[in-house]
Motif scaffolding. Structure first.
Motif, PDB file in Angstrom:
ATOM      1  N   ALA A   2       0.860  -1.178   0.000  1.00 30.35           N
ATOM      2  CA  ALA A   2       0.000   0.000   0.000  1.00 30.35           C
ATOM      3  C   ALA A   2       0.892   1.221   0.000  1.00 30.35           C
ATOM      4  CB  ALA A   2      -0.892  -0.011   1.216  1.00 30.35           C
ATOM      5  N   ASN A   3       1.493   1.511  -1.137  1.00 28.30           N
ATOM      6  CA  ASN A   3       2.428   2.628  -1.194  1.00 28.30           C
ATOM      7  C   ASN A   3       1.682   3.913  -1.534  1.00 28.30           C
ATOM      8  OD1 ASN A   3       1.890   2.497  -3.914  1.00 28.30           O
ATOM      9  ND2 ASN A   3       3.592   1.097  -4.275  1.00 28.30           N
ATOM     10  N   SER A   4       2.423   4.961  -1.877  1.00 29.50           N
ATOM     11  CA  SER A   4       1.790   6.258  -2.060  1.00 29.50           C
ATOM     12  C   SER A   4       1.044   6.392  -3.380  1.00 29.50           C
ATOM     13  CB  SER A   4       2.848   7.360  -1.956  1.00 29.50           C
ATOM     14  OG  SER A   4       3.788   7.147  -2.961  1.00 29.50           O
ATOM     15  N   LEU A   5       1.193   5.410  -4.278  1.00 30.96           N
ATOM     16  CA  LEU A   5       0.452   5.491  -5.534  1.00 30.96           C
ATOM     17  C   LEU A   5      -1.009   5.193  -5.278  1.00 30.96           C
ATOM     18  CD1 LEU A   5       2.926   3.515  -7.802  1.00 30.96           C
ATOM     19  CD2 LEU A   5       2.571   5.990  -7.759  1.00 30.96           C
ATOM     20  N   ALA A   6      -1.876   5.830  -6.075  1.00 35.33           N
ATOM     21  CA  ALA A   6      -3.314   5.582  -5.912  1.00 35.33           C
ATOM     22  C   ALA A   6      -3.618   4.126  -6.255  1.00 35.33           C
ATOM     23  CB  ALA A   6      -4.088   6.519  -6.805  1.00 35.33           C
ATOM     24  N   GLN A   7      -4.476   3.535  -5.459  1.00 38.78           N
ATOM     25  CA  GLN A   7      -4.852   2.136  -5.683  1.00 38.78           C
ATOM     26  C   GLN A   7      -6.300   2.082  -6.135  1.00 38.78           C
ATOM     27  OE1 GLN A   7      -2.631  -0.218  -5.167  1.00 38.78           O
ATOM     28  NE2 GLN A   7      -1.122   0.728  -3.806  1.00 38.78           N
ATOM     29  N   LYS A   8      -6.545   1.256  -7.141  1.00 40.79           N
ATOM     30  CA  LYS A   8      -7.921   1.085  -7.614  1.00 40.79           C
ATOM     31  C   LYS A   8      -8.570  -0.018  -6.773  1.00 40.79           C
ATOM     32  CE  LYS A   8     -10.488   0.334 -11.883  1.00 40.79           C
ATOM     33  NZ  LYS A   8     -10.390  -0.199 -13.241  1.00 40.79           N
ATOM     34  N   VAL A   9      -9.581   0.356  -6.037  1.00 42.56           N
ATOM     35  CA  VAL A   9     -10.160  -0.570  -5.058  1.00 42.56           C
ATOM     36  C   VAL A   9     -11.633  -0.802  -5.340  1.00 42.56           C
ATOM     37  CG1 VAL A   9     -10.550  -0.948  -2.592  1.00 42.56           C
ATOM     38  CG2 VAL A   9      -8.561   0.356  -3.349  1.00 42.56           C
ATOM     39  N   LYS A  10     -12.052  -2.056  -5.320  1.00 43.92           N
ATOM     40  CA  LYS A  10     -13.478  -2.376  -5.481  1.00 43.92           C
ATOM     41  C   LYS A  10     -14.201  -2.030  -4.186  1.00 43.92           C
ATOM     42  CE  LYS A  10     -17.019  -4.247  -7.634  1.00 43.92           C
ATOM     43  NZ  LYS A  10     -17.197  -5.653  -7.953  1.00 43.92           N
ATOM     44  N   VAL A  11     -15.221  -1.182  -4.282  1.00 42.54           N
ATOM     45  CA  VAL A  11     -15.927  -0.750  -3.079  1.00 42.54           C
ATOM     46  C   VAL A  11     -17.389  -1.190  -3.093  1.00 42.54           C
ATOM     47  CG1 VAL A  11     -16.546   1.225  -1.641  1.00 42.54           C
ATOM     48  CG2 VAL A  11     -14.431   1.273  -2.938  1.00 42.54           C
ATOM     49  N   TYR A  15     -17.794  17.027  -2.017  1.00 42.28           N
ATOM     50  CA  TYR A  15     -16.624  16.134  -2.019  1.00 42.28           C
ATOM     51  C   TYR A  15     -15.874  16.191  -3.348  1.00 42.28           C
ATOM     52  CZ  TYR A  15     -17.289  14.111   2.540  1.00 42.28           C
ATOM     53  OH  TYR A  15     -17.351  13.954   3.891  1.00 42.28           O
ATOM     54  N   ARG A  16     -16.616  16.409  -4.433  1.00 45.57           N
ATOM     55  CA  ARG A  16     -15.971  16.479  -5.745  1.00 45.57           C
ATOM     56  C   ARG A  16     -15.117  17.740  -5.848  1.00 45.57           C
ATOM     57  NH1 ARG A  16     -13.114  16.095  -8.868  1.00 45.57           N
ATOM     58  NH2 ARG A  16     -13.184  15.727 -11.124  1.00 45.57           N
ATOM     59  N   ILE A  17     -15.676  18.867  -5.377  1.00 41.98           N
ATOM     60  CA  ILE A  17     -14.980  20.150  -5.545  1.00 41.98           C
ATOM     61  C   ILE A  17     -13.868  20.331  -4.510  1.00 41.98           C
ATOM     62  CG2 ILE A  17     -15.250  22.669  -5.442  1.00 41.98           C
ATOM     63  CD1 ILE A  17     -18.097  22.261  -6.547  1.00 41.98           C
ATOM     64  N   PHE A  18     -14.190  20.072  -3.234  1.00 41.84           N
ATOM     65  CA  PHE A  18     -13.231  20.412  -2.185  1.00 41.84           C
ATOM     66  C   PHE A  18     -12.312  19.265  -1.774  1.00 41.84           C
ATOM     67  CE2 PHE A  18     -16.683  23.495  -1.675  1.00 41.84           C
ATOM     68  CZ  PHE A  18     -15.942  24.671  -1.789  1.00 41.84           C
ATOM     69  N   LYS A  77     -14.250  11.391  -6.383  1.00 38.62           N
ATOM     70  CA  LYS A  77     -15.264  11.138  -7.424  1.00 38.62           C
ATOM     71  C   LYS A  77     -16.221  10.042  -6.950  1.00 38.62           C
ATOM     72  CE  LYS A  77     -12.061  12.549 -11.028  1.00 38.62           C
ATOM     73  NZ  LYS A  77     -11.163  12.128 -12.082  1.00 38.62           N
ATOM     74  N   LEU A  78     -17.138  10.437  -6.066  1.00 37.83           N
ATOM     75  CA  LEU A  78     -18.026   9.449  -5.454  1.00 37.83           C
ATOM     76  C   LEU A  78     -19.035   8.876  -6.452  1.00 37.83           C
ATOM     77  CD1 LEU A  78     -18.687  11.225  -2.033  1.00 37.83           C
ATOM     78  CD2 LEU A  78     -16.949   9.540  -2.595  1.00 37.83           C
ATOM     79  N   THR A  79     -19.522   9.721  -7.346  1.00 37.60           N
ATOM     80  CA  THR A  79     -20.529   9.239  -8.303  1.00 37.60           C
ATOM     81  C   THR A  79     -19.937   8.193  -9.234  1.00 37.60           C
ATOM     82  OG1 THR A  79     -21.597  11.381  -8.192  1.00 37.60           O
ATOM     83  CG2 THR A  79     -22.228   9.973 -10.033  1.00 37.60           C
ATOM     84  N   LYS A  80     -18.722   8.453  -9.680  1.00 40.62           N
ATOM     85  CA  LYS A  80     -18.058   7.492 -10.569  1.00 40.62           C
ATOM     86  C   LYS A  80     -17.941   6.134  -9.873  1.00 40.62           C
ATOM     87  CE  LYS A  80     -13.962   6.957 -13.411  1.00 40.62           C
ATOM     88  NZ  LYS A  80     -12.536   7.252 -13.451  1.00 40.62           N
ATOM     89  N   ALA A  81     -17.612   6.202  -8.564  1.00 40.43           N
ATOM     90  CA  ALA A  81     -17.481   4.948  -7.808  1.00 40.43           C
ATOM     91  C   ALA A  81     -18.821   4.229  -7.699  1.00 40.43           C
ATOM     92  CB  ALA A  81     -16.929   5.237  -6.418  1.00 40.43           C
ATOM     93  N   MET A  82     -19.911   5.006  -7.587  1.00 37.70           N
ATOM     94  CA  MET A  82     -21.234   4.383  -7.487  1.00 37.70           C
ATOM     95  C   MET A  82     -21.670   3.809  -8.839  1.00 37.70           C
ATOM     96  SD  MET A  82     -23.443   3.358  -5.497  1.00 37.70           S
ATOM     97  CE  MET A  82     -23.642   3.776  -3.802  1.00 37.70           C
ATOM     98  N   ILE A  83     -21.015   4.241  -9.915  1.00 37.35           N
ATOM     99  CA  ILE A  83     -21.338   3.683 -11.239  1.00 37.35           C
ATOM    100  C   ILE A  83     -20.451   2.459 -11.531  1.00 37.35           C
ATOM    101  CG2 ILE A  83     -21.305   4.149 -13.736  1.00 37.35           C
ATOM    102  CD1 ILE A  83     -21.890   7.124 -12.997  1.00 37.35           C
ATOM    103  N   THR A  84     -19.147   2.632 -11.313  1.00 38.30           N
ATOM    104  CA  THR A  84     -18.225   1.548 -11.693  1.00 38.30           C
ATOM    105  C   THR A  84     -18.002   0.529 -10.573  1.00 38.30           C
ATOM    106  OG1 THR A  84     -16.294   2.762 -10.884  1.00 38.30           O
ATOM    107  CG2 THR A  84     -16.947   3.157 -13.177  1.00 38.30           C
ATOM    108  N   GLY A  85     -18.197   0.978  -9.334  1.00 39.76           N
ATOM    109  CA  GLY A  85     -17.934   0.107  -8.180  1.00 39.76           C
ATOM    110  C   GLY A  85     -16.533   0.295  -7.626  1.00 39.76           C
ATOM    111  N   TYR A  86     -15.682   1.036  -8.362  1.00 40.97           N
ATOM    112  CA  TYR A  86     -14.285   1.202  -7.944  1.00 40.97           C
ATOM    113  C   TYR A  86     -13.973   2.627  -7.495  1.00 40.97           C
ATOM    114  CZ  TYR A  86     -13.190  -3.344  -9.976  1.00 40.97           C
ATOM    115  OH  TYR A  86     -13.157  -4.687 -10.253  1.00 40.97           O
TER     116      TYR A  86
END
Ligand code: HEM
Length: 283
Positions: A41-50, A214-217, A221-230
């Motif tokens: 779990a390093n500093s790179l962004a991780q794509k996680v299934k949520v 949350y998107r602006i400040f 990208k919560l909506t994208k996660a609710m669409i893709t699951g990630y």
């Protein structure tokens, strides 16, 4: 299908203390799907299934039916209004059961935080100036405030739908469950049902405003996660315990120890919700 039915528990720490006390083995056995090459779990962004597929289907079906219910009552298409209400009630039955037996982030126990931690979260979020990737500010599932908002929305939807099912217009329209309650109860329920329209509109307004916030400040990208699951998770934005879980789950995925989402439980829950809707439909 199998991809959609995999889930992961790595991020959401609904109760840090509770999770901190969980035995290592228990964490190892949780379900996870993490699209990454590296076990660190390093500093790179991780794509996680949520969000699992059933939860996403629940959400977007709810959005469509909510709009449909609202429009149908405004244009006095009460037959359609009743039908969409029945379908929403089935969605809620599904969601309540899925909150007990679903994948990690769908479970109520993993996103309902104590009031103290919720207020701490809201306070630290509001005063935070270094918005992005501040340690402990990001959650893989619902954050503590978001978790409570979900509970409030689900309870409000339940109240709305079930008062609608027993309602009466005192002329000729009655809900499918009207026959199971007294006249005075039905009249009170009808008043509550009408009042809940305003409550829900306010809640949905707040819900959408929070997502925009949350998107602006916070660049989440919560909506994208609710669409893709990630979700793209920045490990340094997680608190220490959550990051440890992330590393554990990365390792878990690599060693193929991760479990599948409970498909059988999903089918049973789906059957119960469908049976409920079918029963109401023929009343
Ligand atoms: C275009 C409008 C909408 C968008 C973009 C949207 C987006 C989202 C997102 C991103 C989440 C996950 C929040 C998180 O990450 O913590 C969520 C959850 C949720 N939303 Fe919405 N939403 C919309 C409309 C609605 C409406 C109209 C309702 C209900 C009437 C609703 C009810 C819910 C519920 C109950 C959850 C919790 C999901 C769960 O865990 O069961 N949403 N929504």
């Amino acid at each position: 299908m199998s991809d959609q039915f995999s889930a992961n528990p790595i991020g959401s720490v609904a109760e840090q203390n509770e999770q901190a006390s969980r035995p290592h083995q228990q964490i190892v056995n949780e379900q996870v799907a993490l699209d990454t090459e590296t076990p660190k779990a390093n500093s790179l962004a991780q794509k996680v299934k949520v969000w699992d597929f059933p939860l996403r289907l629940f959400h977007w079906s709810l959005v469509l039916l909510f709009i449909f219910s609202f429009v149908s009552v405004k244009i006095s298409e009460m037959d359609w209004h009743f039908k969409s209400g029945i379908l929403i009630s089935a969605l809620l039955v599904f969601r309540l059961l899925w909150g007990l037996v679903g994948s990690f982030h769908a479970k109520f126990q993993h996103f309902i935080a104590s009031p103290k931690r919720t207020f701490q979260y809201i306070f630290s979020s509001l005063i935070s100036t270094k918005r992005k990737h501040k340690t402990g500010t990001e959650y893989i599932g619902h954050n503590p405030a978001g978790g409570w908002m979900v509970v409030i929305m689900l309870v409000s939807l339940l109240v709305t739908v079930f008062t609608g099912l027993v309602s009466t217009d005192e002329i000729y329209l009655v809900g499918p469950l009207y026959g199971f309650v007294t006249e005075s109860f039905a009249l009170s329920a009808t008043s509550v049902h009408r009042f809940m329209e305003t409550v829900l509109l306010v809640l949905v307004g707040l819900h959408i405003a929070a997502i925009v916030f949350y998107r602006i400040f916070k660049q989440q990208k919560l909506t994208k996660a609710m669409i893709t699951g990630y979700k793209q998770i920045q490990p340094e934005s997680l608190n220490e315990h959550e990051r440890k879980l992330l590393e554990q789950q990365l390792h878990d995925t690599q060693s193929k120890k991760s479990n599948k989402l409970p498909v059988m439980a999903c089918l049973i829950v789906l059957a119960i919700a469908t049976g409920w809707a079918a029963w109401l439909w023929q009343l």
